[in-house]
Design a protein around this motif. Sequence first.
Motif, PDB file in Angstrom:
ATOM      1  N   GLY A 195      -2.530  -0.616   4.875  1.00  0.00           N
ATOM      2  CA  GLY A 195      -2.170   0.336   3.828  1.00  0.00           C
ATOM      3  C   GLY A 195      -1.374   1.518   4.362  1.00  0.00           C
ATOM      4  N   LEU A 196      -1.841   2.072   5.494  1.00  0.00           N
ATOM      5  CA  LEU A 196      -1.146   3.227   6.079  1.00  0.00           C
ATOM      6  C   LEU A 196       0.240   2.845   6.578  1.00  0.00           C
TER       7      LEU A 196
ATOM      8  N   GLY B  75       7.284   2.740   3.665  1.00  0.00           N
ATOM      9  CA  GLY B  75       7.839   3.107   2.373  1.00  0.00           C
ATOM     10  C   GLY B  75       8.513   4.471   2.416  1.00  0.00           C
ATOM     11  N   LEU B  76       7.843   5.421   3.056  1.00  0.00           N
ATOM     12  CA  LEU B  76       8.434   6.763   3.177  1.00  0.00           C
ATOM     13  C   LEU B  76       9.714   6.734   4.020  1.00  0.00           C
TER      14      LEU B  76
ATOM     15  N   TRP C 235       2.574   2.386   3.652  1.00  0.00           N
ATOM     16  CA  TRP C 235       2.911   3.707   3.105  1.00  0.00           C
ATOM     17  C   TRP C 235       3.953   4.394   3.982  1.00  0.00           C
TER      18      TRP C 235
ATOM     19  N   GLY D 272       8.844   5.912  -0.922  1.00  0.00           N
ATOM     20  CA  GLY D 272       7.836   6.882  -1.308  1.00  0.00           C
ATOM     21  C   GLY D 272       8.438   8.206  -1.771  1.00  0.00           C
TER      22      GLY D 272
ATOM     23  N   LEU E 232       2.101   8.143   9.439  1.00  0.00           N
ATOM     24  CA  LEU E 232       1.411   7.088   8.688  1.00  0.00           C
ATOM     25  C   LEU E 232       1.587   5.727   9.363  1.00  0.00           C
TER      26      LEU E 232
END
Length: 200
Positions: free
Chosen positions: A187-188, A194-195, A191, A200, A92
């Motif tokens: 956005g990617l 976050g992971l 994300w 996430g 991502l």
Amino acid sequence: GADVVLMWTMWAVMMAAMMLPSAAPMITVYDSALGNERAGLSGSTPLFVAGYLAVWAGFAATATVVQWLLHDAAVVSAMGESTNTWLGGSLLLGAGVYQFTGVKDACVSHCRSPLSFIMNEWRPGLVGALRMGARHGTYCVGCCWVLMALLFVLGVMNLWWIAVLAAVVLLEKVLPSVAVTRAVGVGLAAWGIGLLIGIG
């Protein structure tokens, strides 16, 4: 063996289904150019499409090998879904960063300008049609290969995720602004980060 062929077939059909809608404007312009009798241009729309799909079939072969290796490494499930947070987060984040690169901008600009492509890349005859289709397919792969790699995040067989990615590809190609490309990139990347840090 048969499993590899089946997996490649799945990828090839999926790439065709995801990419042909976004290639429709280019195919339409090519077909219209052939239909203009005053232009006296020779070629073949089916062969143009065949050249385009051949490039994505080649990408499908690469994706098949990657999926096989990732499955053997036990980082994706049998459905092609990432089971490893680092893999999903890295894909991502990498895809998000790619949205801001010059290669992405150059490839997507070719995909957004069918008329310019036809004028600059025209090759006459049947072989020319194949070559033009393959060249356009190459630009599309350059534009979208990282987005296609994101199928490994939520699953190669996840129809909702496939639909979302296909919609993003279509929007990027039909809207003349880089805003969509940049917004998707942000956005990617967010994300992915976050992971990777455990949000996430």
